[in-house]
Design an enzyme around this catalytic site. Structure first.
Site, PDB file in Angstrom:
ATOM      1  N   GLN A  34      47.440  38.857  35.756  1.00 29.83           N
ATOM      2  CA  GLN A  34      46.530  39.987  35.577  1.00 29.83           C
ATOM      3  C   GLN A  34      45.606  40.102  36.790  1.00 29.83           C
ATOM      4  O   GLN A  34      44.471  39.636  36.757  1.00 29.83           O
ATOM      5  CB  GLN A  34      45.711  39.759  34.299  1.00 29.83           C
ATOM      6  CG  GLN A  34      44.821  40.897  33.903  1.00 29.83           C
ATOM      7  CD  GLN A  34      45.543  41.920  33.084  1.00 29.83           C
ATOM      8  OE1 GLN A  34      46.380  41.591  32.266  1.00 29.83           O
ATOM      9  NE2 GLN A  34      45.219  43.171  33.285  1.00 29.83           N
ATOM     10  N   PHE A  35      46.081  40.743  37.867  1.00 28.87           N
ATOM     11  CA  PHE A  35      45.260  40.853  39.080  1.00 28.87           C
ATOM     12  C   PHE A  35      43.997  41.655  38.839  1.00 28.87           C
ATOM     13  O   PHE A  35      42.991  41.476  39.538  1.00 28.87           O
ATOM     14  CB  PHE A  35      46.070  41.445  40.242  1.00 28.87           C
ATOM     15  CG  PHE A  35      46.212  42.939  40.204  1.00 28.87           C
ATOM     16  CD1 PHE A  35      45.294  43.751  40.862  1.00 28.87           C
ATOM     17  CD2 PHE A  35      47.256  43.539  39.517  1.00 28.87           C
ATOM     18  CE1 PHE A  35      45.422  45.130  40.837  1.00 28.87           C
ATOM     19  CE2 PHE A  35      47.397  44.907  39.482  1.00 28.87           C
ATOM     20  CZ  PHE A  35      46.476  45.711  40.146  1.00 28.87           C
ATOM     21  N   THR A  36      43.988  42.496  37.807  1.00 30.82           N
ATOM     22  CA  THR A  36      42.828  43.349  37.564  1.00 30.82           C
ATOM     23  C   THR A  36      41.589  42.576  37.140  1.00 30.82           C
ATOM     24  O   THR A  36      40.489  43.140  37.111  1.00 30.82           O
ATOM     25  CB  THR A  36      43.148  44.430  36.514  1.00 30.82           C
ATOM     26  OG1 THR A  36      43.520  43.795  35.298  1.00 30.82           O
ATOM     27  CG2 THR A  36      44.282  45.334  36.988  1.00 30.82           C
TER      28      THR A  36
END
Length: 141
Positions: free
Chosen positions: A74-76
Site C-alpha cells: 500500500q504505497f498510499t
C-alpha cells in the site's frame, strides 16, 4: 516502513475478480507501505513487530495464537496531504525498491512460522475484511 494493522475475523484480496489471498481469523490484515528511506534492515523489524503485536483477543499476538496475516502492499500510506487537495507520493519508495522490501517482510514473517497470505504487488486489488472490534493500529519502523 509503515503498516496499518487491523484485527479481523476474515479478510481477502481479489485481483480481476479472483481471490489471490485470504485468511480466516482471528488474524491481521496488514496494509504495508515502504518509504524511500527504508532499507533491508527494516523488513525483519517490521515482521517481528507485526507477528508479536498484542492486539488480538486477550492482548495476544499472531505469534501466540498461530493466527494468520494478510499482507497487502500500500504505497498510499506515504501520501502527503498537507498542501493542496492532491496527495504527494514523494516519500513513497518507487516500485523497484518497495517490492523486494514487501517480499522481505513476508519472507521474514514466514521464517518466524507465521501463516501469511498476500496480495499482488502493483495490481489493482479489491480488499475485503471483517474488522474485529474494530481494532486498528499504525506500526512504524
Amino acid at each position: 516502513m509503515r503498516a496499518v494493522a487491523a484485527r479481523v475475523s476474515r479478510a481477502e484480496v481479489r485481483v480481476d475478480g479472483e481471490v489471490v489471498g485470504r485468511i480466516d481469523g482471528p488474524g491481521l490484515l496488514v496494509l504495508l507501505g515502504v518509504a524511500r528511506a527504508d532499507g533491508p534492515d527494516a523488513a525483519p523489524v517490521m515482521a517481528r513487530k507485526l507477528h508479536e503485536l498484542r492486539i488480538l483477543a486477550d492482548e495476544r499476538s499472531c505469534a501466540e495464537l498461530d493466527a494468520p496475516l494478510l499482507v497487502v502492499s500500500q504505497f498510499t500510506l506515504y501520501g502527503d496531504t498537507r498542501k493542496g487537495r492532491r496527495p504527494s507520493w514523494s516519500a513513497a519508495a518507487p516500485p523497484e525498491q518497495a517490492e523486494p522490501l514487501v517480499e522481505a517482510v513476508v519472507a521474514a514473517l514466514r521464517e518466524r512460522g507465521a501463516t501469511v497470505a498476500t496480495g499482488v504487488f502493483g495490481a489493482a486489488m479489491e480488499v475485503e475484511s471483517v474488522n474485529d472490534g474494530p481494532f486498528t493500529v499504525l506500526v512504524d519502523v
